[in-house]
Design an enzyme around this catalytic site. Structure first.
Site, mmCIF file in Angstrom:
data_model
loop_
_atom_site.group_PDB
_atom_site.id
_atom_site.type_symbol
_atom_site.label_atom_id
_atom_site.label_comp_id
_atom_site.label_asym_id
_atom_site.label_seq_id
_atom_site.Cartn_x
_atom_site.Cartn_y
_atom_site.Cartn_z
ATOM 1 N N SER A 68 0.788 -1.128 0.008
ATOM 2 C CA SER A 68 0.022 0.013 -0.101
ATOM 3 C C SER A 68 0.827 1.121 0.022
ATOM 4 C CB SER A 68 -0.969 0.041 1.141
ATOM 5 O OG SER A 68 -1.931 0.824 1.090
ATOM 6 N N ASP A 74 -8.708 -5.287 -6.004
ATOM 7 C CA ASP A 74 -8.434 -4.241 -5.174
ATOM 8 C C ASP A 74 -8.777 -2.711 -6.064
ATOM 9 O OD1 ASP A 74 -7.296 -2.129 -3.695
ATOM 10 O OD2 ASP A 74 -5.259 -2.474 -4.133
ATOM 11 N N HIS A 94 -6.489 -5.783 -1.429
ATOM 12 C CA HIS A 94 -5.613 -4.537 -1.325
ATOM 13 C C HIS A 94 -4.215 -5.162 -0.633
ATOM 14 C CE1 HIS A 94 -4.081 -0.500 -1.096
ATOM 15 N NE2 HIS A 94 -4.130 -0.519 0.124
#
Length: 475
Positions: free
Chosen positions: A187, A399, A452
């Protein structure tokens, strides 16, 4: 045979293969003063070697006390790679990765009844094949803190501090200097890890006396370039049938490539963006197939202040409970982590310094006062590729926070030739995703059905991916 059952069986087969090849091999001992042999909520002694502590660094910003969890490889710690892992956010604790992504324990998801949440083993932990140091980084994250109250983290500052902390950790653990070393994260770490790696590269070129056996880096669903990211969200929504063909054509025509800081005079583009938002509202952007749930984020400052006025003899270090997102939600486990990590006995077992952090928060984005001073990290990737470092970039393909299309786009912008073109990769005889390898030692992979944080959703497949990449095998 039921497809889901077959997939589970295949993953279990991979697990037992890994386990049978590593069990009984023993491991090195860590620093005796910070070994954790028992964790509250886990039944019996830990079957892996855990060391916790603070890595102290004094730099131009003041004194940094970075909390870490070091877990030795369950295979051959003296030979296996050493991975320094930075969770995203910014402001998400390393324990979040341990319990929900690629660490050796996870929470038993049962209704919270006031007792301490319990832990179980994760059979697909990345510590099956590597030593991992999970950091609470940057400062203000998890149990990490700065001695300078005015020391606010930023992209550049936290990346430099991460580099200093890695060096100091290796000085304190010299027996791991010869291990192949990697830096990774997911991320928001897509912004900071490449900068940290650049500092490592610069230090090596400058003749750093600390001989680091650095090999490369890996990133999952990395935030890299916000401009490409905005357009990739629209592409993703179109490809997944979330927005119509007509709307996609309209927004492509009216916005003319500008999806961030849109000119207010461009009324048509603004209206199109609003129409996209209406279509995507109500979706779980971390994984579009899962329920839309609360993420159990920190409370407003007013509530935090109120907590400190309440009863001090609570078994936890916070007085007001986190929000219950609903038992059907994946984030219910996130809620359990608040109760566990803020328990006084847990903090005693982890050897947390009393009074330095008022409350452990899984992702402390709101109170971090973070300064975003790097727009895109693409240039760092380009430079590191020229230096010959290996990289693995992977994306959960469901995601919508950092869609894989945006990651593909910035990789393509590096303009490196392809040496192994787009193809499927397999785990247990089933397609686990798709991959492509470039001449700059970069491997890109999608994880089919991943969100994600891909290992959270597809742990078996992601462990197989990591094992092959660390072993210099094709996926």
């Amino acid at each position: 045979m039921d497809v889901h059952f077959f997939s589970v069986c295949c993953c279990l087969a991979v697990f037992f293969l890994l386990h049978s090849s590593t069990s009984g091999s023993g491991g090195g001992s860590a620093l005796a003063q910070s070994i954790v042999r028992y964790l509250p909520g886990f039944d019996g002694p830990l079957p892996f070697e855990l060391e916790t502590g603070y890595t102290s660094v004094v730099d131009e910003y003041g004194g940094v006390e970075m909390f870490y969890y070091f877990i030795s490889s369950e295979s051959k710690p003296s030979d296996d790679p050493l991975l320094f892992w930075f969770t995203g956010g910014p402001g998400c604790s390393g324990f979040s990765s341990i319990a929900f992504e690629n660490g050796p324990v996870s929470f038993k998801i049962t209704k919270y009844n006031g007792s301490l949440p319990t832990l179980k083993l994760n059979p697909f932990s990345w510590t099956k094949v590597s030593n991992i140091v999970f950091f609470d980084a940057p400062i203000g994250t998890g149990f990490s803190y700065s001695n300078n109250l005015n020391d606010y983290p930023s992209d550049k500052k936290s990346s430099k501090q991460a580099y200093n902390v890695i060096r100091k950790w290796l000085i304190d653990h010299p027996k791991f200097l010869s291990n192949a070393m990697y830096v990774g994260g997911d991320s928001y770490s897509g912004k900071t890890v490449p900068i940290t790696v650049q500092h490592i590269s610069n230090g090596i070129e400058a003749g750093d006396k600390l001989l680091i056996n650095f090999k490369g880096y890996l990133l999952g669903n990395p935030i890299t370039d916000p401009d490409l990211g905005e357009y990739s969200t629209i592409q993703f929504a179109h490809g997944m049938g979330i927005i119509s063909e007509e709307l996609f054509e309209s927004i492509t025509k009216n916005c003319k490539g500008e999806y961030v800081n849109i000119n207010p005079d461009n009324v048509k583009c603004t209206k199109d963006i609003q129409r996209v938002s209406k279509c995507t509202n109500g979706l779980n952007r971390a994984h579009i197939l899962e329920p839309h749930c609360l993420l159990v984020t920190p409370k407003p400052n007013e509530i935090i202040k109120e907590r400190r006025l309440l009863e001090k003899n609570s078994p936890t270090t916070f007085a007001l409970p986190p929000v219950d997102p609903g038992f059907e939600c994946r984030s219910y486990g996130y809620m359990l982590s608040y109760y566990w990590a803020n328990d006084k006995e847990v903090q005693k077992a982890l050897k947390i310094r009393k009074g330095m952090v008022q409350e452990w928060v899984r992702c402390n984005k709101e109170d971090l006062h973070y300064v975003y001073d790097v727009k895109a990290s693409t240039g760092y990737h380009l430079n590191l590729s020229r230096k010959g470092y290996r990289s693995l970039i992977y994306s959960g393909d469901h995601d919508m926070i950092v869609p894989y299309m945006g990651t593909e786009a910035w990789i393509k912008s590096l303009n490196y030739s392809i040496i192994d073109d787009w193809r499927s990769w397999f785990v247990g005889g089933q397609v686990a995703g798709y991959t492509r390898t470039y001449a700059n030692n970069m491997t890109f992979a999608t994880v089919k059905g991943g969100g994600h944080t891909a290992p959270e959703y597809k742990p078996c497949e992601c462990l197989a991916m990591l094992k092959r990449w660390l072993s210099y095998e094709s996926l």
